[in-house]
Design a protein around this motif. Structure first.
Motif, short mmCIF file in Angstrom:
data_model
loop_
_atom_site.label_atom_id
_atom_site.label_comp_id
_atom_site.label_asym_id
_atom_site.label_seq_id
_atom_site.Cartn_x
_atom_site.Cartn_y
_atom_site.Cartn_z
N ASP A 112 -56.44 37.81 50.15
CA ASP A 112 -57.60 37.80 50.43
C ASP A 112 -58.80 38.07 51.26
OD1 ASP A 112 -57.62 37.35 47.63
OD2 ASP A 112 -59.39 36.16 47.38
N ALA A 143 -57.08 41.76 52.86
CA ALA A 143 -57.26 42.07 52.07
C ALA A 143 -58.22 43.42 52.32
CB ALA A 143 -56.48 42.14 50.54
N GLU A 173 -62.28 48.64 44.27
CA GLU A 173 -61.16 48.10 45.41
C GLU A 173 -60.81 47.62 46.64
OE1 GLU A 173 -57.95 47.53 42.62
OE2 GLU A 173 -59.46 48.28 41.07
N GLY A 174 -60.78 46.25 46.69
CA GLY A 174 -60.83 46.60 47.70
C GLY A 174 -62.49 46.55 49.52
N ASP A 175 -62.77 46.44 48.53
CA ASP A 175 -64.23 46.33 49.82
C ASP A 175 -65.31 45.14 48.85
OD1 ASP A 175 -63.83 49.05 50.61
OD2 ASP A 175 -65.33 49.63 48.61
N LYS A 199 -60.95 45.89 52.96
CA LYS A 199 -60.66 47.46 53.55
C LYS A 199 -62.04 47.07 54.55
CE LYS A 199 -59.01 50.01 50.44
NZ LYS A 199 -58.28 50.30 49.67
#
Ligand code: M6R
Length: 610
Positions: free
Chosen positions: A289, A292, A340-342, A294
Motif C-alpha cells: 500500500d 502504491a 484512487e492511488g491518493d 501516488k
C-alpha cells in the motif's frame, strides 16, 4: 489520559468516588464507572458519556459498600462504549487503569492461546486477566498484582480490588500519575490532587515502579521488586480552583506544560528504539500500500493546518511522495482532482471539525484512502476513515491548541519515517537516527519550556502593547511562524501575521517600522543563511527583532534585540522546540492583557459549523 480514584474507609464509598471523578473529569469524559465491595461480591456500574450518566445509572442501581474504585475514561484503546468502560472485571478482580500498555497485543495473544476470552477492546482488560490468573496461583492480592505487572510494559496507574480481600485497594504506578491520600481511618488514591482535596490534605506521591496497599489504618508502599519504601505525607494547601488546574492559572498553561507527557504518550508503542523503526499497524498501510501511493493530500483547519504544512515537508523529504496541503474548507468547495492511488490525511484534534470531515468524505467518495490523525477516539473523522493514527495528548481544554499541535507533528513525522522506510527511500541508518532523535524530543521540549519561560515572560511584558506583530520563518519554521501568529491573535486579540520569510520583500515588508516586533525563527538548519538575510532586512527597517535561534549562535545575537535559544537538533525536530516559546509568548501577552485565555471571545473548541 483518564482519571482513577479509590477509597478504603467506613463511609459509603460511591459518593466519595463519584465526587473524586467529578474533579478528574477534565482528564477524560467518554465513559465512567465504579466497582464497590459488597457482601463478598464486587458490584460494578458503568455508563457511556459524561459522569452524569453514571450518576443516573447509580440512582437506578445503587452500589453500597465502603471500599471501591472508580474511573473516568479518555479512550486510547477501543472506542467509547459501556463494554470498554472501566472498571474491568475478570473473575474475582476489578481494575481501573490510566495509561497505555505497550505489549497488550502480545499479552492478549498469549492469554487467548491459554483459553482466555475477552469482552472489551481495551489494553486494561489484559491487566485484569493477568491479576486474576496470578491470584489463582495463590498468595495475597498485592503479590498477584506485583507478579502481573512484571509481564506488563508501558504506562500505567492502576487500582485493583478483589473479592479475596474486601478491605484493601492495591495500586501501582509507572509513568502515569498517582497520589495517595491519608485520612482519619480512611485512605484514598487518585490521579491528581483535586480528587482527594475535600477529604484530606495529607498526600503521598507514588513514584514510578512503586505500588501500595491501601487499608483503613494507612498505606504500605513497596517497589515492584518488594523493597519497602518509607515516605512521609506532604501537606497540600491548594485552593479548589488551583487544584482543578493542578496549580496553573489557566488550562492553556497547564497544557503547554503537559507537552512532554503528551509527546511521550504519543510516541509510546510506536517508536521502537531497539529496531530503530516505527510500529505502524494503526496506520493501516501494508508495504505494498505504501509503495502504491501516488500522491498525499493533507486536509485540516486552523492549528491542525499548520501541523499539516510541516507534515508536507516531512512526507516529501523522508518518503519522497508528492504532497499537497489544503485548507479543508477550500478543498471541499472545489471539485478537487483526487481519487484512487491518493492517500488523504485528515488532521484534526477534535476529529469533529465539519470542514475537515466533509472534505475527507468527499475524497473518500472519489476513491481516495483516508487516514485520520485525531486526538479524540471514536470521533466522527476517525469513524469515517479507513484507519486512524491517534495522538495521545489527552483532553485539551484550552481553546488554543498546544499539546495537540505538537503531538500531531509527532504523528506526521512518525508516519513519514514509516512511509519512507516501507517505500525503500529511507535508509536503515537514517531511519534509526531519526527514531533515536525523536525519542529525545519530549525531554528537550521541557528543557526549552523551563529554560525560556522567564525570558519570554519579560519579552511579553516589553512588547505586549504592540498593535501588530510579525512572525517569520522558512522551511519547517514557516508553519511555526503561522502557528505563533495564530496563537497570539486568538487569545490576546493582537493583530499578528505569520509569513514565509522569503515573501517579506513581496509586500509585507511595508508594514515594518520601529513599533512592530518581528519574531524571526532562525534555527541552524538548511534555510539558515537565507533566514539571516531576511532578519537583517527587518532590522534595517528599524523593527524590534526577536530571534528564536540555536544555542551559541553569536551571529544572530549580534544582530537582534533579543534572542531566545533552543538546543541544536536535526532540522526535522526544530518545530517541536521553536513552537514552545511562541506558545508561551502568546500566553503571557494574553494573560497580561487580562483576556479570557482558555475561552477567548468568538471561538469554540470544536467547530462543527461551516
Ligand atoms: O479539532 P481540529 O484540530 O480540527 O480544529 C481545527 C481548528 O478549529 C483549531 O485548530 C483552531 O484553529 C484552534 N483554536 C487553534 O488553537
Amino acid at each position: 489520559m483518564c482519571g482513577i480514584v479509590g477509597y478504603v474507609g467506613d463511609e459509603d464509598s460511591a459518593p466519595i468516588l463519584l465526587d473524586g471523578l467529578r474533579r478528574l473529569e477534565y482528564r477524560g469524559y467518554d465513559s465512567a464507572g465504579l466497582a464497590v465491595h459488597h457482601d463478598g461480591q464486587i458490584g460494578v456500574v458503568r455508563a457511556v458519556g459524561k459522569l452524569r450518566n453514571l450518576e443516573k445509572a447509580l440512582s437506578q442501581a445503587p452500589l453500597a459498600g465502603t471500599v471501591g474504585i472508580g474511573h473516568t475514561r479518555w479512550a486510547t484503546h477501543g472506542r467509547p462504549s459501556e463494554v470498554n468502560a472501566h472498571p474491568h472485571v475478570v473473575g474475582p478482580v476489578a481494575v481501573v487503569h490510566n495509561g497505555i500498555i505497550e505489549n497488550h497485543l502480545q499479552l492478549r495473544k498469549r492469554l487467548a492461546d491459554q483459553g482466555h476470552s475477552f469482552v472489551s477492546d481495551t489494553d486494561t482488560e489484559i491487566i485484569a486477566h493477568l491479576v486474576a490468573l496470578e491470584l489463582e496461583n495463590g498468595g495475597e492480592l498485592e503479590s498477584a498484582v506485583r507478579r502481573a505487572l512484571t509481564q506488563v510494559e508501558g504506562a500505567y496507574a492502576i487500582a485493583v480490588i478483589s473479592t479475596s480481600e474486601p478491605d484493601t485497594v492495591v495500586v501501582a504506578k509507572s509513568s502515569s500519575p498517582l497520589v495517595l491520600g491519608i485520612g482519619d481511618g480512611a485512605t484514598y488514591c487518585g490521579s491528581d490532587i483535586p480528587a482527594l482535596l475535600p477529604y484530606t490534605r495529607e498526600m503521598i506521591f507514588l513514584e514510578d515502579g512503586e505500588m501500595a496497599v491501601l487499608r483503613r489504618e494507612g498505606v504500605s508502599i513497596t517497589k515492584l521488586d518488594g523493597t519497602v519504601v518509607e515516605r512521609e505525607a506532604t501537606h497540600i494547601d491548594w485552593s479548589p480552583v488551583m487544584a482543578e488546574k493542578a496549580g496553573f492559572k489557566h488550562f492553556m498553561l497547564k497544557e503547554i506544560y503537559e507537552q512532554q507527557r503528551a509527546m511521550e504518550d504519543t510516541l509510546r508503542g510506536r517508536l521502537d528504539r531497539e529496531s530503530g523503526d516505527i510500529h505502524g499497524h494503526e496506520i493501516g498501510l501494508s508495504t505494498d500500500d505504501a509503495k502504491a501511493i501516488k500522491r498525499v493530500y493533507l486536509l485540516a483547519c486552523g492549528t491542525s493546518h499548520h501541523s499539516a504544512i510541516a507534515g508536507r515537508y516531512y512526507i516529501e523529504k523522508l518518503a519522497k511522495i508528492p504532497t499537497t496541503v489544503e485548507l479543508a474548507s477550500e478543498f471541499r468547495g472545489r471539485d478537487p482532482i483526487v481519487g484512487e492511488g491518493d492517500l488523504v490525511i485528515a488532521v484534526s484534534q477534535s476529529g469533529e471539525t465539519l470542514d475537515t470531515l466533509e472534505a475527507a468524505k468527499l475524497a473518500k467518495a472519489k476513491g481516495a484512502k483516508v487516514l485520520a490523525i485525531a486526538n479524540v477516539i471514536g470521533s466522527a473523522i476517525p469513524r469515517m476513515s479507513d484507519a486512524t493514527f491517534y495522538t495521545h495528548a489527552g483532553p485539551e481544554i484550552g481553546v488554543a491548541s498546544t499539546k495537540c499541535f505538537t503531538t500531531q507533528l509527532a504523528n506526521l513525522l512518525m508516519l513519514s519515517i514509516f512511509l519512507g522506510a516501507r517505500r525503500g527511500v529511507l535508509g536503515d541508518e537514517e531511519r534509526a537516527a531519526l527514531v533515536e532523535g525523536m525519542a529525545r524530543v519530549p525531554h528537550l521540549m521541557n528543557d526549552v519550556l523551563v529554560g525560556t519561560k522567564q525570558l519570554v515572560a519579560n519579552l511579553a511584558r516589553r512588547y505586549n502593547h504592540a498593535r501588530d506583530v510579525l512572525f517569520l520563518g522558512r522551511g519547517l519554521s514557516f508553519p511555526i511562524a503561522l502557528e505563533g501568529a495564530l496563537k497570539l491573535k486568538e487569545i490576546s486579540y493582537v493583530h499578528a501575521e505569520g509569513y514565509a520569510a522569503g515573501e517579506m520583500k513581496h509586500g509585507p515588508i511595508a508594514l515594518i517600522d520601529e513599533n512592530v516586533p518581528v519574531l524571526v525563527l532562525v534555527p541552524k538548519d538548511s534555510t539558515y543563511d537565507k533566514s539571516i538575510g531576511n532578519l537583517q532586512e527587518a532590522k534595517a527597517r528599524d523593527a524590534q527583532v526577536i530571534a528564536i535561534a540555536t544555542e551559541g549562535d553569536d551571529e544572530v545575537a549580534a544582530i537582534c534585540n533579543d534572542v531566545v535559544t533552543i538546543p541544536a537538533v536535526d532540522e526535522v525536530f526544530t518545530p517541536f522546540l521553536t513552537v514552545v516559546p511562541l506558545q508561551l509568548y502568546a500566553y503571557f501577552v494574553a494573560d497580561m492583557k487580562g483576556t479570557d485565555v482558555d475561552q477567548p471571545r468568538n471561538l469554540a473548541k470544536t467547530v462543527t459549523v461551516e
